[in-house]
Each structure stands twice: as structure tokens, then as C-alpha cells.
Write a protein that holds these residues in place. Structure first.
Motif, PDB file in Angstrom:
ATOM      1  N   TRP A  61       0.663  -1.121  -0.017  1.00  0.00           N
ATOM      2  CA  TRP A  61       0.045  -0.149   0.093  1.00  0.00           C
ATOM      3  C   TRP A  61       0.979   1.369  -0.145  1.00  0.00           C
ATOM      4  O   TRP A  61       2.143   1.237   0.121  1.00  0.00           O
ATOM      5  N   VAL A  62       0.299   2.444  -0.188  1.00  0.00           N
ATOM      6  CA  VAL A  62       1.068   3.655  -0.155  1.00  0.00           C
ATOM      7  C   VAL A  62       0.556   4.403   1.216  1.00  0.00           C
ATOM      8  O   VAL A  62      -0.510   4.555   1.287  1.00  0.00           O
ATOM      9  N   SER A  63       1.582   4.790   2.284  1.00  0.00           N
ATOM     10  CA  SER A  63       1.191   5.324   3.454  1.00  0.00           C
ATOM     11  C   SER A  63       0.615   6.854   3.181  1.00  0.00           C
ATOM     12  O   SER A  63       1.091   7.339   2.058  1.00  0.00           O
ATOM     13  N   PRO A  64       0.095   7.049   3.894  1.00  0.00           N
ATOM     14  CA  PRO A  64      -0.189   8.573   4.068  1.00  0.00           C
ATOM     15  C   PRO A  64       1.047   9.612   3.715  1.00  0.00           C
ATOM     16  O   PRO A  64       0.910  10.831   3.202  1.00  0.00           O
ATOM     17  N   GLU A  65       2.043   8.952   4.034  1.00  0.00           N
ATOM     18  CA  GLU A  65       3.353   9.923   3.831  1.00  0.00           C
ATOM     19  C   GLU A  65       3.777   9.865   2.425  1.00  0.00           C
ATOM     20  O   GLU A  65       4.928  10.408   2.029  1.00  0.00           O
ATOM     21  N   GLY A  66       3.189   8.921   1.515  1.00  0.00           N
ATOM     22  CA  GLY A  66       3.635   8.752   0.309  1.00  0.00           C
ATOM     23  C   GLY A  66       4.595   7.519   0.048  1.00  0.00           C
ATOM     24  O   GLY A  66       4.941   7.564  -0.853  1.00  0.00           O
ATOM     25  N   VAL A  67       4.808   6.816   1.146  1.00  0.00           N
ATOM     26  CA  VAL A  67       5.786   5.833   1.071  1.00  0.00           C
ATOM     27  C   VAL A  67       4.918   4.458   0.587  1.00  0.00           C
ATOM     28  O   VAL A  67       4.104   4.186   0.960  1.00  0.00           O
ATOM     29  N   HIS A  68       5.730   3.966  -0.658  1.00  0.00           N
ATOM     30  CA  HIS A  68       5.227   2.433  -0.859  1.00  0.00           C
ATOM     31  C   HIS A  68       5.623   1.709  -0.247  1.00  0.00           C
ATOM     32  O   HIS A  68       6.879   1.329  -0.127  1.00  0.00           O
ATOM     33  N   VAL A  69       4.848   0.939   0.662  1.00  0.00           N
ATOM     34  CA  VAL A  69       5.071  -0.187   1.666  1.00  0.00           C
ATOM     35  C   VAL A  69       4.789  -1.582   0.920  1.00  0.00           C
ATOM     36  O   VAL A  69       3.634  -1.923   0.565  1.00  0.00           O
ATOM     37  N   VAL A  70       5.891  -2.405   1.120  1.00  0.00           N
ATOM     38  CA  VAL A  70       5.839  -3.659   0.148  1.00  0.00           C
ATOM     39  C   VAL A  70       6.187  -4.631   1.242  1.00  0.00           C
ATOM     40  O   VAL A  70       7.333  -4.610   1.848  1.00  0.00           O
ATOM     41  N   VAL A  71       5.427  -5.778   1.643  1.00  0.00           N
ATOM     42  CA  VAL A  71       5.780  -6.706   2.546  1.00  0.00           C
ATOM     43  C   VAL A  71       5.669  -8.071   1.622  1.00  0.00           C
ATOM     44  O   VAL A  71       4.535  -8.550   1.318  1.00  0.00           O
ATOM     45  N   LYS A  72       6.713  -8.795   1.544  1.00  0.00           N
ATOM     46  CA  LYS A  72       6.724 -10.169   0.836  1.00  0.00           C
ATOM     47  C   LYS A  72       6.869 -11.209   2.219  1.00  0.00           C
ATOM     48  O   LYS A  72       7.522 -10.858   3.053  1.00  0.00           O
ATOM     49  N   TYR A  73       6.220 -12.380   1.900  1.00  0.00           N
ATOM     50  CA  TYR A  73       6.329 -13.336   2.992  1.00  0.00           C
ATOM     51  C   TYR A  73       6.079 -14.717   2.553  1.00  0.00           C
ATOM     52  O   TYR A  73       5.836 -15.040   1.353  1.00  0.00           O
ATOM     53  N   VAL A  74       6.738 -15.521   3.389  1.00  0.00           N
ATOM     54  CA  VAL A  74       6.590 -17.050   3.074  1.00  0.00           C
ATOM     55  C   VAL A  74       6.019 -17.528   4.465  1.00  0.00           C
ATOM     56  O   VAL A  74       6.395 -17.204   5.534  1.00  0.00           O
ATOM     57  N   ALA A  75       4.956 -18.670   4.410  1.00  0.00           N
ATOM     58  CA  ALA A  75       4.408 -19.194   5.528  1.00  0.00           C
ATOM     59  C   ALA A  75       4.550 -20.650   5.056  1.00  0.00           C
ATOM     60  O   ALA A  75       4.083 -21.247   4.322  1.00  0.00           O
ATOM     61  N   ASN A  76       5.437 -21.264   6.104  1.00  0.00           N
ATOM     62  CA  ASN A  76       5.567 -23.093   5.649  1.00  0.00           C
ATOM     63  C   ASN A  76       5.909 -23.775   7.132  1.00  0.00           C
ATOM     64  O   ASN A  76       5.606 -22.970   8.177  1.00  0.00           O
ATOM     65  N   GLU A  77       6.444 -24.569   7.141  1.00  0.00           N
ATOM     66  CA  GLU A  77       6.848 -25.423   8.397  1.00  0.00           C
ATOM     67  C   GLU A  77       7.639 -24.523   9.293  1.00  0.00           C
ATOM     68  O   GLU A  77       7.685 -24.876  10.490  1.00  0.00           O
ATOM     69  N   ASN A  78       8.258 -23.662   8.933  1.00  0.00           N
ATOM     70  CA  ASN A  78       9.294 -22.672   9.718  1.00  0.00           C
ATOM     71  C   ASN A  78       8.440 -21.669  10.317  1.00  0.00           C
ATOM     72  O   ASN A  78       9.047 -20.468  10.784  1.00  0.00           O
ATOM     73  N   GLY A  79       7.178 -21.270   9.942  1.00  0.00           N
ATOM     74  CA  GLY A  79       6.498 -20.461  10.380  1.00  0.00           C
ATOM     75  C   GLY A  79       6.207 -19.049   9.413  1.00  0.00           C
ATOM     76  O   GLY A  79       6.433 -19.274   8.311  1.00  0.00           O
ATOM     77  N   TYR A  80       5.699 -18.129   9.887  1.00  0.00           N
ATOM     78  CA  TYR A  80       5.354 -16.853   9.077  1.00  0.00           C
ATOM     79  C   TYR A  80       6.933 -16.011   9.040  1.00  0.00           C
ATOM     80  O   TYR A  80       7.491 -15.928  10.044  1.00  0.00           O
ATOM     81  N   GLN A  81       7.333 -15.821   7.732  1.00  0.00           N
ATOM     82  CA  GLN A  81       8.539 -15.235   7.730  1.00  0.00           C
ATOM     83  C   GLN A  81       8.531 -13.758   6.807  1.00  0.00           C
ATOM     84  O   GLN A  81       8.466 -13.874   5.354  1.00  0.00           O
ATOM     85  N   PRO A  82       7.997 -12.713   7.214  1.00  0.00           N
ATOM     86  CA  PRO A  82       7.714 -11.683   6.200  1.00  0.00           C
ATOM     87  C   PRO A  82       9.258 -10.916   6.240  1.00  0.00           C
ATOM     88  O   PRO A  82      10.394 -11.106   6.841  1.00  0.00           O
ATOM     89  N   SER A  83       9.321 -10.115   5.033  1.00  0.00           N
ATOM     90  CA  SER A  83      10.630  -9.495   4.686  1.00  0.00           C
ATOM     91  C   SER A  83      10.007  -8.043   3.918  1.00  0.00           C
ATOM     92  O   SER A  83       9.234  -7.989   3.289  1.00  0.00           O
TER      93      SER A  83
END
Length: 111
Positions: A61-83
């Protein structure tokens, strides 16, 4: 905490726009799924998964300050892993500890 922040941000973005257009696609198969959502106010989400519970995805999404926020993730046997560039990173290992770890790796442990 992060999930609550994300939900609040998505609700705020959706509430800020009067005319929000949505493009959604869902594909459910015997061997997994794929789903995507794009909203005209810059909210984007996509994920895919298999029958073993492995999920890859992203949201942005784009924050109110105009920053494009991107979160990629993997969820598997090792749990939720955002980056993301906006997620905090662990502090560096102090030099003394690093030297100790290297010494232990080089000399091993005595029986």
C-alpha cells in the motif's frame, strides 16, 4: 502488533477514498490456490499456496506520507517469515561475541 497496524492501514486507505474499484481473482485447484486483490487506491495483495501448507505472498500500500510499503512473506513449516525494507533488523553481533564464535568454530569443544 504488526498485523493490527496492517489492518488499520488498510482500513484507513479504504476509508480515505470514496470511489474504490476492486479487481479480484481467485483460483482454487486440487493442488493449491492462488488469489490476488488490487484496489484502485494502491492496495495490492497476492498469495499462492500448495496442499502442504506452503504459502508465498505479498501485500503493499501507499502510506499517508507517500511511502510505497511492500511486505513479502513465506509461510511454511518454519512459520511466518515476512521481509520488507521497513521491518526492523536485528542488531549486529558485538565484535567480542563474533570472535568467540569464530574461536569455538575453529577449535571445537573438548570431550
Amino acid at each position: 502488533m504488526f498485523k493490527i497496524l496492517l489492518i488499520c492501514a488498510l482500513v484507513a486507505c479504504a476509508a480515505a477514498s470514496d470511489a474504490v474499484e476492486e479487481l479480484r481473482s481467485d483460483d482454487i485447484r486440487a493442488d493449491g490456490f492462488a488469489t490476488a486483490l488490487k484496489v484502485s487506491n494502491s492496495i495490492d495483495r497476492a498469495e499462492s499456496g500448495d496442499i502442504h501448507g506452503n504459502i508465498d505472498g505479498h501485500f503493499s500500500w501507499v502510506s499517508p506520507e507517500g511511502v510505497h510499503v511492500v511486505v513479502k512473506y513465506v509461510a511454511n513449516e518454519n512459520g511466518y517469515q515476512p521481509s520488507s525494507d521497513l521491518l526492523p533488523t536485528p542488531p549486529p553481533i558485538p565484535a567480542e561475541i563474533q570472535r568467540s564464535l569464530e574461536w569455538i568454530a575453529a577449535h571445537g569443544q573438548k570431550a
